[in-house]
Design an enzyme around this catalytic site. Structure first.
Site, PDB file in Angstrom:
ATOM      1  N   SER A   8      37.155  40.582  41.743  1.00  0.00           N
ATOM      2  CA  SER A   8      38.605  40.705  41.640  1.00  0.00           C
ATOM      3  C   SER A   8      38.938  41.398  40.326  1.00  0.00           C
ATOM      4  O   SER A   8      38.108  41.448  39.404  1.00  0.00           O
ATOM      5  CB  SER A   8      39.231  39.300  41.654  1.00  0.00           C
ATOM      6  N   TYR A  47      39.810  30.227  38.772  1.00  0.00           N
ATOM      7  CA  TYR A  47      39.508  31.424  39.554  1.00  0.00           C
ATOM      8  C   TYR A  47      38.974  32.549  38.666  1.00  0.00           C
ATOM      9  O   TYR A  47      37.963  33.183  38.971  1.00  0.00           O
ATOM     10  CB  TYR A  47      40.769  31.879  40.280  1.00  0.00           C
TER      11      TYR A  47
END
Length: 285
Positions: A141, A154
């Site tokens: 990401s 995350y």
């Protein structure tokens, strides 16, 4: 016609589901895995829509369960004898402020996003090494390169995957096995639904971080209209799956490349000031 086999984790929704369809459309035999096999309805309906249901085989796989992984690996070895592409997509996004996130939540995040990726990959590395070819595509990401407040579980997990994937690529290069990172920005998937549940504590009136979290939520909400179509990412993954010599990293999405470059070029104090000012200018604290 493509006779290659691809394993994709986390295919009940989002990138995993759409990527499975795109690979099947290119002729791959896709072993689409999900923790709960009863959630295969959307995938199978989409496969039927494009006439590729015969190319998709759904298997249950819990990436946090070593027994489940071993059973799955044995079944694939027995039924196919090889895999050409492994796409580590299964994951979720934990959110909240560090002070209010339990260690249990951090461990859950890493169990899926980091240790799950490592465990599944390790299960298939011997097969790929013996083949002398293959490609492992890890869904990272923008959060693996650029941090953001309120999303530390995350973000930490994606930073870990970035470093681990670099090491793995160097290890497997002499054996013909490629390792690739996809670094998407903001896309219209349901990955944040679990994270918002974790962040509930930071949204409560008794939280010291309530105003800050509201600013973050507001900032994200105001940008939702510009979130990309996840099909863009799925098509890129399918394209990479057919490459002989893919690059290490593929940043994708609106503003992703610019954000990575700016973060690397600007002094930290200036970068920090930009992030905070954006949050509170739009968040309205």
């Amino acid at each position: 016609m493509n006779n290659k086999t691809a394993v994709v984790t986390g295919t009940s929704s989002g990138f995993g589901l759409i990527t499975s369809i795109e690979l099947a459309k290119k002729g791959f035999t896709v072993i689409a895995t999900m923790r709960n096999g009863s959630k295969n309805t959307d995938l199978l309906l989409e496969a039927r829509k494009y006439g590729v249901e015969s190319k998709i085989i759904v298997h249950e796989l819990d990436v946090t369960d070593e027994v489940s992984i071993q059973k799955f690996q044995s079944r694939i070895s027995e039924d196919f004898g090889r895999i050409d592409i492994l796409i580590n997509n299964a994951g979720f996004a934990g959110a909240g402020f560090v002070e209010e996130i339990s260690m249990e939540e951090y461990r859950k995040q890493f169990d899926t996003n980091v240790f799950g990726v490592i465990a599944v990959t390790k299960a298939f590395l011997p097969m790929m090494r013996r083949q002398g070819q293959g490609c492992i595509i890890n869904l990272s990401s923008i959060s693996g390169k650029v941090a953001f407040p309120g999303l530390s579980p995350y973000i930490a997990s994606k930073h870990a995957i970035e470093g681990w994937s670099e090491s793995l690529r160097l290890e497997m290069q002499p054996y013909g096995v490629k390792v690739v990172l996809i670094e998407p920005g903001s896309y219209k998937t349901n990955i944040w639904s679990t994270g918002k549940q974790v962040a509930i504590e930071s949204m409560q009136s008794h939280s010291h971080y309530q105003d800050y979290m509201k600013s973050i939520e507001s900032y994200i909400a105001q940008g939702e209209d510009s979130f990309g179509n996840p099909l863009e990412v799925a098509k890129k993954i399918a394209e990479i799956a057919e490459m002989k010599n893919p690059k290490m990293r593929y940043p994708i999405g609106r503003g992703v490349k610019a954000s990575i470059v700016l973060k690397n070029l600007l002094p930290w104090m200036l970068w920090e000031k930009i992030i905070i000012s954006k949050l509170f200018a739009k968040g309205g604290k």
